[in-house]
Design a protein around this motif. Sequence first.
Motif, PDB file in Angstrom:
ATOM      1  N   SER A 164       0.824  -1.202   0.000  1.00  0.00           N
ATOM      2  CA  SER A 164       0.000   0.000   0.000  1.00  0.00           C
ATOM      3  C   SER A 164       0.863   1.258   0.000  1.00  0.00           C
ATOM      4  CB  SER A 164      -0.931   0.002   1.215  1.00  0.00           C
ATOM      5  OG  SER A 164      -1.751   1.152   1.213  1.00  0.00           O
ATOM      6  N   VAL A 207      -8.933  -6.982   0.804  1.00  0.00           N
ATOM      7  CA  VAL A 207      -8.936  -5.708   1.543  1.00  0.00           C
ATOM      8  C   VAL A 207      -8.030  -4.693   0.838  1.00  0.00           C
ATOM      9  CG1 VAL A 207      -8.364  -4.592   3.727  1.00  0.00           C
ATOM     10  CG2 VAL A 207      -9.453  -6.842   3.726  1.00  0.00           C
ATOM     11  N   SER A 253      -9.579  -3.640  -2.597  1.00  0.00           N
ATOM     12  CA  SER A 253     -10.685  -2.699  -2.411  1.00  0.00           C
ATOM     13  C   SER A 253     -10.165  -1.319  -1.991  1.00  0.00           C
ATOM     14  CB  SER A 253     -11.666  -3.240  -1.373  1.00  0.00           C
ATOM     15  OG  SER A 253     -12.695  -2.322  -1.114  1.00  0.00           O
ATOM     16  N   SER A 254      -9.160  -1.320  -1.126  1.00  0.00           N
ATOM     17  CA  SER A 254      -8.585  -0.054  -0.671  1.00  0.00           C
ATOM     18  C   SER A 254      -7.996   0.742  -1.829  1.00  0.00           C
ATOM     19  CB  SER A 254      -7.511  -0.320   0.386  1.00  0.00           C
ATOM     20  OG  SER A 254      -6.823   0.864   0.728  1.00  0.00           O
ATOM     21  N   ARG A 278      -9.343   4.417  -3.339  1.00  0.00           N
ATOM     22  CA  ARG A 278      -8.423   5.400  -2.746  1.00  0.00           C
ATOM     23  C   ARG A 278      -8.579   6.765  -3.427  1.00  0.00           C
ATOM     24  NH1 ARG A 278      -2.791   3.066  -1.036  1.00  0.00           N
ATOM     25  NH2 ARG A 278      -4.371   1.897   0.127  1.00  0.00           N
TER      26      ARG A 278
END
Length: 346
Positions: free
Chosen positions: A51, A80, A83-84, A88
């Motif tokens: 990330s 997760v 999807s983030s 974003r």
Amino acid sequence: MEGKIYQLQMKNRLNIINVSSNNNDHHHDHHRQDRKVLLVMGGGEGVGSLSEIVNCLYYTCTMQKHCQVMILVVCGRNEVLKSSLENRDWEQVMNQYQTNENRHQHQQQQQQKQQQHQKELSSSSSLKQQQKQMQNENNQQQQECHHHQLDEKDNENIATKVTGIVLNPIKAALQKSMSIASNNNINDNSNTNTTVAQEKYESDLSSPSSSSTQPKQLNHVIVQPLGFIPNMAEYMVAADVLITKAGPGTIAEAASLGLPILLTSFLPGQEEGNVDFVEEKQFGIYKSDSNPMEIANTACEWLQDPDELYKMSLKAKEAGTPNAAEDIVKCIGKSVLRWKEHEEEE
């Protein structure tokens, strides 16, 4: 040349060329075929500090306005993370990193100013000490000269003695007054210089630093999160740089395809040798994921240096063994045939 044509065909097949963050943005079509691809992986399940690495890649590539980039992020089964990335706010990411960079630059400027100020103060203090030492030596020489003159006139007449006794203290007093005045003038100048430097420093501290205009969300950098990828070889063909951990299978596959590698992590003991292999063969380097901005800067530098990427690609092909699986099968087959012949002879 054939490799580049095949790469463009693969980009088209994977819909990389025609992907745009703005469906109405048709006047950028001529740029899309030149779009570079960063393939980012963090293990089979998309684990690791992906990330933060992706954020830094997006920021760094966006700041390079002439760099058309697609960042493909293999999240594996990490829904997760996928999807983030899909949801974003990239404009907020840009603002955050721009603010952090401005703050860092301001802190560096302040540190430099403080160091310069300390040097000025130190230089001024040393100058004062030198002036004081010179003045003391001068006074001592004057006193020695005065006593020597008195000793020489001991044999003169009373009038001369009286005159000498009267005039010499007056002369010495005048000289002393002139020396003190000169010393005060020098000290005043030094104090004035120090005061001016101090006022300038305080003025600089109080003035706000100029910050660059926050860049808007731009179409030339696109982040595309991917889930589990069964056709990884096709994405490697389409990619210009692979950013990944030091897994042996991934490195072997990338090398066979001539893909430069930027390694970000390794398992101690188990994968350290893989890092050495990549660096010794000169088709990649290691940058720790503890410093994601350094990873992003390195990747962006590679994308802007086609000659360097080409050299690394050739080195990767030299290190790779694209026909390894076929060679292994042939070796096993020959071994089986030999044993079969041996059994038949017996």
